[in-house]
Design a protein around this motif. Structure first.
Motif, PDB file in Angstrom:
ATOM      1  N   THR A 105       0.825  -1.207   0.000  1.00 21.87           N
ATOM      2  CA  THR A 105       0.000   0.000   0.000  1.00 21.87           C
ATOM      3  C   THR A 105       0.858   1.255   0.000  1.00 21.87           C
ATOM      4  O   THR A 105       0.559   2.239  -0.693  1.00 21.87           O
ATOM      5  N   THR A 133     -10.438   8.898   5.771  1.00 24.14           N
ATOM      6  CA  THR A 133     -11.159   7.817   5.126  1.00 24.14           C
ATOM      7  C   THR A 133     -12.643   7.906   5.509  1.00 24.14           C
ATOM      8  O   THR A 133     -13.003   8.517   6.515  1.00 24.14           O
ATOM      9  N   LYS A 150      -9.066   8.628  13.990  1.00 23.41           N
ATOM     10  CA  LYS A 150      -8.191   8.793  12.832  1.00 23.41           C
ATOM     11  C   LYS A 150      -7.968  10.269  12.509  1.00 23.41           C
ATOM     12  O   LYS A 150      -6.863  10.653  12.086  1.00 23.41           O
ATOM     13  N   ASP A 196      -7.399   4.047  11.006  1.00 25.72           N
ATOM     14  CA  ASP A 196      -8.420   3.032  10.704  1.00 25.72           C
ATOM     15  C   ASP A 196      -7.938   1.637  11.082  1.00 25.72           C
ATOM     16  O   ASP A 196      -8.672   0.861  11.694  1.00 25.72           O
ATOM     17  N   TRP A 230      -5.462   6.426   7.477  1.00 27.58           N
ATOM     18  CA  TRP A 230      -5.491   4.989   7.199  1.00 27.58           C
ATOM     19  C   TRP A 230      -4.881   4.207   8.365  1.00 27.58           C
ATOM     20  O   TRP A 230      -5.408   3.186   8.782  1.00 27.58           O
TER      21      TRP A 230
END
Length: 474
Positions: free
Chosen positions: A23, A298, A348, A98, A95
């Motif tokens: 990623t 996100t 987040k 998350d 991210w």
């Protein structure tokens, strides 16, 4: 009974370790990716025919299928040349938040269940309320998105301003540019379409104040009960900001609830340069604010803020016997909104702010303003292009309009331009409608987008336009 075997746990762990590195590489090479990719018929048929197996499949097989058939086939909103929609690119720190939050899975309904997460949600809400100019006693909570934020605020407005007997007479006021989630929310909480007044917007796509006042007076004279005005801080189509100060004056004069849909534009409050554009928001009763729109979060990470959180508690708080121990005699987040079980959505955003700092967020928002101005200036230098709505809050609307073409032909031309630039994979620009015209819209929110990216996209738009016109003339 352990449903996951030890060897599956180890295999999953190794795959996820590799996934993190993959990623990071994916984000590093984002510009080399196609902005838009649609799944082919064979892939979709394969997914549809998969079904739910009685016996589980190998971990690696499922992991690789997702990597091959699911995640690549989408619009890459994170791409620096994705100008198709308002949601912003994702911060890797969001991210990370998350991943960590999902791993520990805190229940963020009450302080007893997750005191650390609850503390961070309270502090993040307090920071957002401070930027909005609300008093220290203000509050709110995180919800899934702007639709839920608007619904939550409007439910409190209904219960604060109308008795049960008056609900059938209640009237809410929106503009013709108000987001569709507001009408949907009003429908859900029991209002008929004839109880929602759509006020025309002016040439800058802002609510017309004289027409608003006239509509309220007419409803009062007819024995109806005006109860709320929904202003917009950053419309989806054009980034326009309604006259917040004037709307606040009207709401105070008539005793109406003022809600501001700031799902997109409220993030301008973080900008050290542009926050003055939202002057008047501090006088509202409630504000919706999507962090996944322009704060690099996100999905879903939105907040509903209220001047007086007691209004939320009066609408949503219930105290069944099975919640008494967890409530511990205090107001909890499940008392302030529709959700009982809720994820810790604030973590987040808090993580992102802690690592990046608010000044970096401010610079990111200012960058979006400049990118939209860059696009406008480039388009104005080209023949046959028409600016429909000038650059505002990182959004600009325009169309190719060669002389001698009918309005219907122009609509078709601009739709073709949108399809061709999206199919190219280089950039994505979609259409919307303004004043009955099909127009192209650029939303320039990505901090990784450069001036060169924008100029190359405008050049490609012009090339697609000239080729499309040439085909029509042939």
């Amino acid at each position: 009974m352990d449903l996951i075997r030890n060897e599956q746990k180890r295999e999953m762990g190794e795959l996820m370790k590799g996934f993190v590195d993959q990623t990071l590489d994916f984000y590093e090479g984002m510009k080399e990716q196609a902005v838009f990719k649609e799944a082919d018929a064979q892939t979709l048929e394969r997914l549809k025919s998969r079904g739910i197996p009685k016996e589980g499949r190998p971990v690696k097989e499922v992991f690789e299928e997702l990597q091959r058939d699911v995640y690549p086939n989408q619009s890459l909103v994170q791409h620096p040349r994705c100008f198709a929609c308002v949601p912003s690119p994702v911060s890797l720190f969001s991210w990370m938040g998350d991943i960590m939050t999902n791993a520990y899975d805190p229940h963020a309904g009450s302080m007893l269940n997750a005191s650390g997460a609850g503390c961070i949600e309270e502090e993040t809400i307090r920071w957002m309320c401070g930027l909005a100019g609300y008093p220290e006693t203000a509050g709110g909570l995180f919800v899934s998105g702007g639709s839920m934020a608007n619904l939550t605020a409007l439910t409190a407005a209904r219960d604060t301003k109308l008795t049960y007997a008056e609900r059938g007479l209640g009237v809410a006021y929106v503009s013709d540019q108000t987001h569709s989630s507001v009408a949907k929310g009003l429908h859900i909480i029991g209002f008929r379409p004839d109880q929602v007044r759509s006020i025309p917007s002016d040439s800058a796509f802002r609510m017309r104040i004289p027409e608003l006042k006239k509509a309220i007076e007419a409803d009062l004279a007819a024995g109806r009960k005006p109860f709320a005005v929904v202003a917009t801080a950053g419309t989806t189509n054009t980034g326009s900001i309604d006259p917040l100060e004037e709307i606040a004056d009207i709401c105070e004069s008539y005793g109406l609830w003022m809600h501001v849909d700031g799902a997109y534009g409220a993030s301008v409050l973080v900008s050290n340069t542009h926050r003055g554009l939202l002057k008047g928001v501090e006088r509202s009763d409630s504000l919706s604010w999507d962090a996944h729109k322009w704060l690099m979060q996100t999905y879903g990470c939105s907040a509903v803020l209220v001047r007086d959180p007691a209004h939320l508690a009066r609408t949503f708080a219930v105290h069944p016997e099975y919640l008494k121990d967890a409530s511990a005699g205090e107001v909890n987040f499940w008392d302030l909104g529709p959700e009982l079980t809720r994820p810790a959505r604030s973590l987040k955003l808090w993580i992102t702010l802690q690592i990046m700092g608010s000044d970096a967020m401010s610079a990111m928002i200012d960058h979006g303003f400049e990118l939209a101005k860059t696009a406008e200036a480039a388009l104005r230098r080209l023949p046959d292009w028409e600016i429909i709505s000038p650059a505002a809050q990182a959004v600009i609307n325009f169309r190719c309009a060669p002389a001698g073409m009918s309005e219907q032909a122009l609509d078709q031309l601009n739709q073709k331009i949108s399809r061709e630039i999206s199919d190219s994979g280089f950039a994505q620009v979609l259409t919307t409608e303004l004043n009955g015209k099909k127009v192209l819209r650029i939303c320039a929110l990505n901090p990784a987008t450069t001036k060169e990216d924008m100029l190359e996209t405008v050049e490609l738009l012009d090339r697609c336009a000239r080729e499309a016109v040439g085909r029509l003339s042939a």
